[in-house]
Write an enzyme that holds these catalytic residues in place. Structure first.
Site, PDB file in Angstrom:
ATOM      1  N   ASN A 213     -21.348 -25.945 -34.502  1.00  0.00           N
ATOM      2  CA  ASN A 213     -20.723 -24.477 -34.864  1.00  0.00           C
ATOM      3  C   ASN A 213     -20.621 -24.257 -36.312  1.00  0.00           C
ATOM      4  O   ASN A 213     -21.185 -22.934 -36.608  1.00  0.00           O
ATOM      5  CB  ASN A 213     -19.274 -24.210 -34.368  1.00  0.00           C
ATOM      6  CG  ASN A 213     -19.192 -24.123 -32.864  1.00  0.00           C
ATOM      7  OD1 ASN A 213     -19.985 -23.496 -32.266  1.00  0.00           O
ATOM      8  ND2 ASN A 213     -17.959 -24.582 -32.146  1.00  0.00           N
ATOM      9  N   ASP A 222     -21.843 -21.520 -28.048  1.00  0.00           N
ATOM     10  CA  ASP A 222     -21.627 -21.000 -26.782  1.00  0.00           C
ATOM     11  C   ASP A 222     -22.688 -21.185 -25.843  1.00  0.00           C
ATOM     12  O   ASP A 222     -22.453 -21.431 -24.747  1.00  0.00           O
ATOM     13  CB  ASP A 222     -21.232 -19.634 -27.024  1.00  0.00           C
ATOM     14  CG  ASP A 222     -19.760 -19.301 -27.516  1.00  0.00           C
ATOM     15  OD1 ASP A 222     -18.927 -20.311 -27.653  1.00  0.00           O
ATOM     16  OD2 ASP A 222     -19.633 -18.251 -27.907  1.00  0.00           O
ATOM     17  N   GLU A 248     -14.565 -27.656 -26.309  1.00  0.00           N
ATOM     18  CA  GLU A 248     -15.949 -28.463 -25.609  1.00  0.00           C
ATOM     19  C   GLU A 248     -15.608 -29.351 -25.024  1.00  0.00           C
ATOM     20  O   GLU A 248     -16.439 -30.339 -24.198  1.00  0.00           O
ATOM     21  CB  GLU A 248     -16.804 -28.888 -26.833  1.00  0.00           C
ATOM     22  CG  GLU A 248     -16.118 -30.243 -27.536  1.00  0.00           C
ATOM     23  CD  GLU A 248     -15.168 -29.691 -28.625  1.00  0.00           C
ATOM     24  OE1 GLU A 248     -14.951 -30.448 -29.835  1.00  0.00           O
ATOM     25  OE2 GLU A 248     -14.990 -28.581 -28.711  1.00  0.00           O
TER      26      GLU A 248
END
Length: 336
Positions: A213, A222, A248
């Site tokens: 990320n 995503d 996650e």
């Protein structure tokens, strides 16, 4: 009590019906007896008694579907027809609130058939009507109200089903969410206690996901989450269920497994993830913690054991599978 009423629409309707029947119909019954009409008064009291009895049953069993059908068929429609047949024109009005209540208490198709059947009976029996004009007027108005209520009830049912469905899904990945997971784990615990069905639980977490990320943005993260879920779906059985636990982390619930079959299944998933899941920086791996359900164990304790096993997998360097350390000795065994 208030919690159940807030979270169970049909139970709240049944409870309100019971209260209003006692308040609204009982005075009519008393009035009938005072007027020398004991038969009609007895029917009124029977309607009230039937509704109250149904409410008590619904509260004790939570079987609101069956209770709603019985109420719609008996006290509502049957009671309204009985009163209309004995009282005549004034009694015909009771079929309108009975119609509305039926659409709230049971399925639209069934609720539509009940007033139509009641109307057919009243037309054949005939004593409730004083003239053909009144009979036609009443029939048309009842049919119009029934048709409009049916359309509204069907639309409401579709929207309610959609909302209930969406409330149980994770919007990003499309798998079931944590709320749904809690329900399914409790159901598995109950099934194990009743039928001795063996269940395995897997808690899995993508390794170094925060780095992905940070380096490539949340949009890329995503997409990796969605790809991970698709890999899980393609490499587990149809009877297995996937839940997004948070971020996650995902949970997989597997029925009818033992330690060996659970290990084999997750080893296959791990291998597929190693080979197929990639980020812009390269391969993405996952860690797994597993636990078999034990006798007399709560869903919370079961999940905690899988969580501890996942933590151990992270501590051991990630990209590995760790079974709960006591599973081999204490878990209930099953077959896959």
């Amino acid at each position: 009590m208030l919690h159940r009423l807030r979270n169970n629409f049909q139970l709240s309707v049944i409870t309100l019906m019971s209260a209003f029947s006692v308040i609204g119909i009982t005075p009519f019954a008393v009035w009938r007896f005072l007027r020398g009409e004991p038969l009609i008064g007895t029917i009124d009291l029977a309607i009230v008694g039937g509704i109250v009895a149904a409410m008590i049953y619904a509260w004790r069993t939570n079987d609101v579907a069956r209770t709603g059908f019985v109420l719609a068929l008996g006290p509502c429609t049957g009671g309204a027809v009985a009163v209309a047949t004995l009282v005549g024109e004034a009694g015909l009005l009771w079929l309108y609130p009975a119609l509305i209540c039926s659409f709230i208490l049971t399925k639209p198709a069934i609720a539509a058939l009940l007033p139509l059947g009641a109307l057919l009976f009243l037309l054949v029996e005939g004593s409730a009507f004083t003239s053909e004009q009144q009979m036609y007027s009443y029939s048309i108005t009842l049919l119009v109200v029934c048709a409009c209520t049916y359309v509204f009830a069907r639309r409401s049912e579709e929207q309610r089903n959609l909302l209930e469905h969406l409330a149980l899904l994770d919007p990003l990945t499309g798998v079931k969410n944590r709320r749904s997971m809690d329900e399914e784990l409790n159901r598995a615990v109950a099934d194990h206690a009743r039928n001795k069905t063996a269940y395995g639980l897997v808690l899995t977490d993508l390794d170094h996901f925060k780095v992905i990320n940070d380096e490539h943005g949340h949009a890329a993260g995503d997409e990796i989450l969605k790809a991970f879920v698709e890999l899980l779906k393609l490499n587990i059985r149809r009877s297995d269920q996937i839940f997004r636990y948070g971020g996650e982390e995902f949970v997989i619930l597997l029925p009818t497994v033992n330690q060996a079959s659970l290990q084999a299944a997750i080893s296959h998933v791990q291998d597929v993830v190693r080979r197929s899941l990639k980020s812009p920086s390269g391969p993405v791996t996952a860690s797994f913690g597993t636990a078999l359900l034990r006798d007399s164990e709560s869903a919370t304790d079961w999940l905690d054991r899988a969580d501890r096993a996942l933590y151990q997998a992270k501590e051991q360097g990630r990209d590995c599978i760790v079974a709960d350390e006591e599973t081999d000795e204490k878990a209930t065994k099953g077959g896959s």
